[in-house]
Design a protein around this motif. Structure first.
Motif, short mmCIF file in Angstrom:
data_model
loop_
_atom_site.label_atom_id
_atom_site.label_comp_id
_atom_site.label_asym_id
_atom_site.label_seq_id
_atom_site.Cartn_x
_atom_site.Cartn_y
_atom_site.Cartn_z
N CYS A 91 61.78 18.01 15.85
CA CYS A 91 62.31 16.81 15.21
C CYS A 91 63.78 17.01 14.82
O CYS A 91 64.60 16.11 14.95
CB CYS A 91 61.51 16.47 13.96
SG CYS A 91 60.06 15.52 14.35
N LEU A 122 58.17 13.05 8.93
CA LEU A 122 57.33 14.07 9.56
C LEU A 122 57.40 15.40 8.80
O LEU A 122 56.39 16.07 8.57
CB LEU A 122 57.77 14.26 11.02
CG LEU A 122 56.98 15.26 11.85
CD1 LEU A 122 55.50 14.93 11.85
CD2 LEU A 122 57.50 15.28 13.29
N ALA A 149 51.55 12.44 11.68
CA ALA A 149 52.70 13.19 12.17
C ALA A 149 52.81 13.09 13.69
O ALA A 149 53.90 12.92 14.24
CB ALA A 149 52.58 14.65 11.75
N TYR A 153 55.92 11.57 15.84
CA TYR A 153 56.59 12.40 16.84
C TYR A 153 56.56 11.71 18.20
O TYR A 153 57.57 11.65 18.91
CB TYR A 153 55.88 13.75 16.94
CG TYR A 153 56.51 14.68 17.96
CD1 TYR A 153 57.63 15.44 17.62
CD2 TYR A 153 56.00 14.80 19.24
CE1 TYR A 153 58.22 16.28 18.55
CE2 TYR A 153 56.58 15.64 20.17
CZ TYR A 153 57.68 16.38 19.82
OH TYR A 153 58.26 17.20 20.74
#
Lengths: 179, 260
Positions: A91, A122, A149, A153
Motif C-alpha cells: 500500500c 488499511l 482490508a 487493497y
C-alpha cells in the motif's frame, strides 16, 4: 548539578530526534527521487487470485455468498498476519506510485488522495489485527478485519492499474504482474 | 553599547540578505503562496534595522525590552510559518486531510509538553535573572521549532504527503537553523555567560553564520522554479474524474457492508 541533568536529557533528546529525522527523511527522499522501475521493484509478490476471491466475495450484492469464507479460511488465503503486512507495505508503494503520477500530472491529485486515504485505512486494520494477535484473538478477529482490508487493497490495485493505463505511462504490464 | 567591526559586518550582511530575500519572494510571486513566511522575513528585516540603532544608542533596559518584544513576535511568526508549511503539505485538496489534522494536533501538544519539561530542567550558570529568562526563552523557541520540523517530516513520510519544492526548502532552512540554535543554547547554558565569555561569543557568531547560510539557501531555493508539471489532455482528464467517481461508489459499498 541540575545542569548535568539538563545536558544529559537534551543530548538524549537530540540523539532521538536525529535518529528519527534521518530515518524518515531518507524515506521521504527515497519516495521523491524514485523512478518508475525503482518503485516497482519495492512491490512484494502477493497471491492476487486469493485477494480477488476474498474481495469479490465481500462485494457481491447477494449477502449469502460471503458467508462461505470463515476466519481460518481467509487467514490461510491471505497468508496470515504476515500476508496482511505485505499488503500494508505494498500500500505504501501504491501511495508512492500515485504520488509519482501526482508530481507529473497535478490534475490527478484527487485520485492520489483517495488512494492515500484507503492505504491509511488499511494500515489501521492491520494495526487492529496486530493487537488481536497480541491478545490471542487473531482467529476471531480475522474475518471482520482481513476481509475489509482485502477489499480495500483490491479496489486500490484496480484503480491504480486503470490510472496508469489511462495516463499511458510505461510499465503497466510489469505493474499488473507485481500486484 | 559598543559594536565591533565583525558585529557590524554580520549585521549589514543579514540586512542585505533579508532585503534580497524579500525582493525574491515578491519578484517570483511566491509571497502570494507563502504570505506568513513573507511576513516573517519582513519582520526580521524591521528587527535587524531597528535593533541596530536600539543596541547602539539605546539604554540597556530599552535594548532588553525591545529584544524580547521582537523575539516573541518572531517566535509566534515561526509557529505560524509551521502552520503555513503544514497547510501546504497536508491539504492536497484545499482542506486538511482528516488523518493529518488529528496527527498535527497531537504533534503540537506533545512537542509543547516535552519542551516545557526540558526548559524547566534548564538552569543556566547565570549572572542575572534577565540572562536566565533570555536563555530559557530562546531554548524553548528553538527546541519547539526543531521538534515540529522533525514531526512534520515524520507525518509526511508515514501519511504519504509529498513535499512540494518550495515548501520543502522553507521547512528545511527553518528546521536546520532551529537545530543549530538549540545546540547553541545548550552550549551557552552549560558554559554560563560570565565564565566562558569568549567561547560564548564564538558560539553566537556560529549562530549568526548559520542564519546567513539559511538566508542564502532560501534566496537561491526560492528564486529557482519548481520542475515544470505536465498537462493532462481533455480525454485523460475526463477518464481520471470518472475513475474517481467509481472509486467513491466502491468505497460507499464497502463501508456499508453489513459484516464490518
Amino acid at each position: 548539578m541540575s545542569n548535568i541533568y539538563f545536558t544529559i536529557a537534551v543530548v538524549f533528546f537530540l540523539a532521538a530526534l536525529g535518529i528519527i529525522l534521518l530515518r524518515y527523511w531518507k524515506r521521504v527522499r527515497q519516495a521523491a527521487n524514485s523512478d518508475w522501475e525503482q518503485l516497482l521493484s519495492r512491490l512484494e509478490p502477493v497471491n492476487r487470485e486469493n485477494i480477488a476471491r476474498i474481495a469479490e466475495d465481500a462485494l457481491q450484492d447477494d449477502s449469502s455468498a460471503y458467508t462461505e469464507l470463515d476466519g481460518p479460511a481467509m487467514s490461510s488465503l491471505l497468508g496470515g498476519l504476515e500476508g496482511l503486512e505485505i499488503l500494508e507495505r505494498n500500500c505504501q508503494v501504491l501511495i508512492d506510485l500515485a504520488a509519482y503520477v501526482q508530481r507529473w500530472y497535478p490534475e490527478a491529485v484527487v485520485v492520489a488522495e483517495q488512494l492515500r486515504m484507503n492505504a491509511r485505512e488499511l494500515e489501521w486494520h492491520v494495526a487492529r489485527l496486530k493487537g488481536a494477535a497480541q491478545t490471542g484473538n487473531l482467529q476471531a478477529s480475522f474475518a471482520d478485519y482481513a476481509q475489509r482490508a482485502a477489499v480495500i487493497y483490491y479496489g486500490m490495485t484496480q484503480n491504480v492499474l486503470e490510472l496508469y493505463a489511462r495516463t499511458t505511462l510505461p510499465g503497466v504490464t510489469d505493474l499488473q504482474a507485481a500486484l | 553599547m559598543h559594536l565591533s567591526a565583525f558585529d557590524r559586518l554580520f549585521w549589514a550582511t543579514g540586512f542585505v540578505g533579508q532585503v534580497i530575500l524579500i525582493t525574491v519572494l515578491f519578484a517570483s510571486g511566491r509571497a502570494k503562496s507563502f504570505p506568513i513566511f513573507t511576513l516573517m522575513v519582513a519582520d526580521s528585516l524591521v528587527t535587524t534595522f531597528g535593533m541596530y540603532f536600539v543596541y547602539r544608542y539605546g539604554s540597556r533596559r530599552l535594548t532588553y525590552d525591545t529584544y524580547w518584544i521582537m523575539a516573541t513576535v518572531e517566535m509566534l511568526l515561526q509557529l505560524a510559518v509551521v502552520f503555513e508549511i503544514s497547510s501546504h503539505l497536508f491539504a492536497p485538496l484545499g482542506r486538511w486531510a482528516p488523518d493529518a489534522k488529528r496527527s498535527f494536533i497531537r504533534l503540537v501538544g506533545i512537542s509543547v509538553l516535552v519542551d516545557i519539561v526540558l526548559t524547566a530542567l534548564c538552569s543556566p550558570v547565570k549572572s542575572s535573572l534577565v540572562q536566565t529568562v533570555v536563555e530559557r526563552g530562546t531554548f524553548f523557541s528553538s527546541a519547539l521549532m526543531t521538534e515540529l520540523f522533525v514531526g512534520l517530516v515524520v507525518l509526511s513520510a508515514t501519511g504519504g504527503f509529498p513535499w512540494k519544492t518550495h515548501v520543502g526548502r522553507i521547512a528545511l532552512g527553518l528546521g536546520a537553523y532551529s537545530f543549530i540554535g538549540m545546540l547553541n543554547d545548550v552550549s551557552t547554558s552549560w558554559l554560563g555567560w560570565t565564565h566562558q565569555a569568549s567561547t560564548i561569543r564564538s558560539l553566537h557568531e556560529i549562530r549568526v553564520a548559520a542564519y546567513l547560510i539559511t538566508l542564502t539557501y532560501w534566496i537561491v531555493g526560492l528564486w529557482h522554479e519548481a520542475p515544470e508539471p505536465r498537462t493532462l489532455s481533455e480525454p485523460m482528464r475526463a477518464q481520471i474524474f470518472g475513475l474517481n467517481r467509481q472509486l467513491e461508489y466502491d468505497l460507499g459499498r464497502i463501508r456499508g457492508w453489513r459484516k464490518i
